[in-house]
Design a protein around this motif. Structure first.
Motif, mmCIF file in Angstrom:
data_model
loop_
_atom_site.group_PDB
_atom_site.id
_atom_site.type_symbol
_atom_site.label_atom_id
_atom_site.label_comp_id
_atom_site.label_asym_id
_atom_site.label_seq_id
_atom_site.Cartn_x
_atom_site.Cartn_y
_atom_site.Cartn_z
ATOM 1 N N UNK A 173 0.836 -1.190 0.000
ATOM 2 C CA UNK A 173 0.000 0.000 0.000
ATOM 3 C C UNK A 173 0.878 1.250 0.000
ATOM 4 N N UNK A 174 1.014 1.868 -1.193
ATOM 5 C CA UNK A 174 1.841 3.066 -1.298
ATOM 6 C C UNK A 174 1.017 4.294 -0.939
ATOM 7 N N UNK A 175 1.602 5.128 -0.106
ATOM 8 C CA UNK A 175 0.961 6.368 0.313
ATOM 9 C C UNK A 175 1.886 7.512 -0.114
ATOM 10 N N UNK A 202 5.476 8.856 1.311
ATOM 11 C CA UNK A 202 6.660 8.779 0.444
ATOM 12 C C UNK A 202 7.320 10.150 0.356
ATOM 13 N N UNK A 203 6.500 11.196 0.109
ATOM 14 C CA UNK A 203 7.031 12.556 -0.045
ATOM 15 C C UNK A 203 7.672 13.044 1.254
ATOM 16 N N UNK A 228 6.026 5.440 9.552
ATOM 17 C CA UNK A 228 5.535 5.169 8.197
ATOM 18 C C UNK A 228 5.641 3.691 7.821
ATOM 19 N N UNK A 229 4.900 3.321 6.762
ATOM 20 C CA UNK A 229 4.974 1.948 6.251
ATOM 21 C C UNK A 229 6.317 1.730 5.551
ATOM 22 N N UNK A 247 8.919 3.985 2.735
ATOM 23 C CA UNK A 247 10.290 4.416 3.054
ATOM 24 C C UNK A 247 11.265 3.893 2.000
ATOM 25 N N UNK A 248 11.077 2.636 1.547
ATOM 26 C CA UNK A 248 11.940 2.050 0.512
ATOM 27 C C UNK A 248 11.862 2.886 -0.767
#
Length: 195
Positions: free
Chosen positions: A2-4, A8-9, A130-131, A135-136
């Motif tokens: 699940x990308x957020x 990410x930003x 964060x997930x 972070x990756x």
């Protein structure tokens, strides 16, 4: 997965400020002059691997040697604080050693300049909020920017000039100082709650 994009930003901006690759351009140029050549690909990939490995294994490594994440984060906040002071005041606390072309890509470029104590501490702090996949992605985005900056450091210096680099360095220094204070306050509070 699940990308957020907000996560990410935020993670990208925090890591970008901590790594401070733009502010490191004078150091990179100096290393290039001393070593004759910098292996941009090698330095970027090694830094990326160190950051991703520490993201996944950092907590286990710390547990193995009997250090909790909060203590590591407090120690890291001091490092960030001193890095920020260097950036804002234009002083040098970390002494650069003489380096050869063979070792420059790994030391001091990939470690500790890019993947140093500050960025490793920040990764553990980000992981608490964060997930991991976000972070990756933020790490990969930073590694791409690091590679571009390493490849074009001489051109960037000519384009924005020494004054431009100094201004960017001071702005990111203030951001980093704020991150250091927040990191210290949050983790010192957590340490006292545990004891």
């Amino acid at each position: 997965m699940q990308l957020n994009f907000k996560e990410i930003f935020t993670a990208f901006m925090v890591l970008f400020a901590v790594i401070d690759i733009i502010g490191s351009i004078p150091i990179i140029i100096d290393l290039r002059k001393k070593a004759g050549h910098i292996q941009s690909e090698k330095a970027s990939v090694i830094a990326g691997i160190i950051l991703v490995l520490f993201l996944f294994l950092g907590k286990s490594i710390l547990n193995l040697i009997g250090i909790d994440v909060n203590s590591f984060a407090v120690a890291g906040s001091f490092i960030l604080f001193f890095i920020a002071l260097e950036m804002i005041l234009g002083i040098t606390l970390y002494k650069q050693e003489e380096s050869t072309a063979m070792t420059t890509a790994v030391f001091p470029l990939a470690f500790p300049l890019i993947a140093g104590p500050g960025s490793l501490t920040t990764l553990l702090s980000l992981r608490a909020e964060f997930r991991t996949e976000n972070i990756v992605v933020a790490v990969i985005m930073n590694v791409i920017i690091i590679f571009i900056v390493l490849k074009t450091s001489a051109r960037i210096e000519r384009l924005i000039g020494q004054n431009g680099i100094n201004i960017i360095r001071k702005v990111f220094g203030v951001v980093l100082l704020a991150i250091a204070v927040k990191l210290f306050a949050h983790n010192i509070k957590a340490l006292f709650e545990v004891t």
